[in-house]
Design an enzyme around this catalytic site. Structure first.
Site, mmCIF file in Angstrom:
data_model
loop_
_atom_site.group_PDB
_atom_site.id
_atom_site.type_symbol
_atom_site.label_atom_id
_atom_site.label_comp_id
_atom_site.label_asym_id
_atom_site.label_seq_id
_atom_site.Cartn_x
_atom_site.Cartn_y
_atom_site.Cartn_z
ATOM 1 N N HIS A 96 52.997 28.635 47.940
ATOM 2 C CA HIS A 96 52.612 29.245 49.348
ATOM 3 C C HIS A 96 53.277 30.587 49.594
ATOM 4 C CE1 HIS A 96 51.738 29.849 53.594
ATOM 5 N NE2 HIS A 96 50.883 29.092 53.266
ATOM 6 N N GLU A 168 45.053 33.001 49.570
ATOM 7 C CA GLU A 168 45.470 33.336 51.048
ATOM 8 C C GLU A 168 46.169 34.737 51.161
ATOM 9 O OE1 GLU A 168 46.235 29.268 52.848
ATOM 10 O OE2 GLU A 168 47.915 29.863 51.650
ATOM 11 N N GLY A 174 48.991 33.146 59.589
ATOM 12 C CA GLY A 174 49.802 32.809 60.456
ATOM 13 C C GLY A 174 49.432 33.611 61.805
ATOM 14 N N SER A 214 44.389 32.581 58.725
ATOM 15 C CA SER A 214 43.729 32.596 59.920
ATOM 16 C C SER A 214 42.340 32.099 59.961
ATOM 17 C CB SER A 214 43.704 34.110 60.521
ATOM 18 O OG SER A 214 45.293 34.304 60.667
HETATM 19 P P1 13P Z 1 47.009 29.736 59.329
HETATM 20 O O1 13P Z 1 45.591 29.190 59.069
HETATM 21 O O2 13P Z 1 47.763 29.145 60.422
HETATM 22 O O3 13P Z 1 46.969 31.059 59.230
HETATM 23 O O4 13P Z 1 47.760 29.308 57.795
HETATM 24 C C1 13P Z 1 47.169 29.433 56.708
HETATM 25 C C2 13P Z 1 47.767 28.869 55.688
HETATM 26 O O5 13P Z 1 49.045 29.187 55.203
HETATM 27 C C3 13P Z 1 47.376 27.427 55.053
HETATM 28 O O6 13P Z 1 48.461 27.233 53.719
#
Ligand code: 13P
Length: 257
Positions: A96, A168, A174, A214
């Site tokens: 991640h 991602e 975030g 997000s």
């Molecule tokens: P958010 O959906 O809060 O942006 O986080 C996504 C994420 O990091 C999933 O691993």
């Protein structure tokens, strides 16, 4: 691909008690969902044993947020694949962007973890994504291709069949993240699919490719609408059961429309 994968990474948010109550609620919803939705949760390490008990009579899959690649050894503060396997986890999230950013994880480490997860029968959920500088410099595709190639290095086609990939983009994740445009996500996923098929010609088309960053009630249907987006990896929007329920029910409708 007929299934949709959807899951949530709790990051460092839920205590054991909070996690148990969340999981009890999710189980009620999960039991009524079509089996074409593959649902998973990724609690923090401290909650894994208790949450595993909660999900054991349900179809919710459970994973860990990270692990070391060695079975055992002098690695203070780390948790091994052997230890996670003892809990009976289905999957383990690897690479991640927050691990890459705050714990200096790199693709070579992640590759060792992928191999270790497979050895212990856990599906690696490999996270990749470019940061904003890389995007602005026009090198997103090169960065993503390199991440995929190194993280999945040395896997056989049979092993690759067990892998899940989550794209991602770092800039979309975030509180301060900027949701990505659905067209951009679709184009990147098609590109990633091409690389995966190049690496694994026999099974590349069957490897689930999830999108995260997000994901919210306004955008999730646009993302899943693309043929190379096979699932959603959700943070904040899935931590709230009300909003997560909307996503699950709408995805179910989407599958059969
Ligand atoms: P958010 O959906 O809060 O942006 O986080 C996504 C994420 O990091 C999933 O691993």
């Amino acid at each position: 691909m007929s299934k949709i994968w959807v899951g949530t990474n709790w990051k460092m948010t839920k205590t054991i008690a909070e996690g148990i109550s969340y999981t009890k609620e999710l189980k009620q919803i999960a039991n009524k969902l079509t089996s074409d939705i593959e649902l998973f949760i990724i609690p923090s390490h401290t909650a894994l044993v208790d949450i595993k008990k909660e999900v054991s009579n349900s179809r919710i899959k459970i994973g860990a947020q990270n692990m070391h690649w060695e079975d055992t050894g002098a690695y203070t503060g780390e948790i091994s694949p052997k230890m996670l396997n003892e809990i009976g986890l289905d999957l383990v999230e690897l690479g991640h962007s927050e691990r890459r950013q705050y714990s200096n994880e790199n693709d070579t480490d992640i590759n060792k973890k992928v191999v270790a997860a497979l050895k212990y029968g856990m599906q690696p959920l490999v996270c990749i994504g470019e940061n904003i500088q890389q995007k602005n410099n026009g090198i997103s595709l090169e960065v993503l291709a390199a991440q995929l190639k190194v993280c999945l290095k040395g896997l056989t086609e049979v092993q690759a069949q067990q892998v899940l990939i989550a794209y991602e983009p770092v800039w979309a994740i975030g509180e301060n993240g900027m949701p990505a445009d659905a067209k951009y996500v679709g184009e990147i996923h098609s590109f990633l699919r091409g690389i995966i098929v190049e690496l694994f010609p026999e099974v590349g088309n069957d490897i689930p490719l999830l999108y995260g960053g997000s994901v919210n009630l306004e955008n999730f249907l646009e993302y899943i609408d693309h043929q190379d987006v096979n699932g959603l990896f959700v943070g904040r929007t899935a931590w709230n059961m009300e909003t997560f329920t909307v996503i699950l029910h709408e995805l179910e409708k989407h599958l059969y429309q």
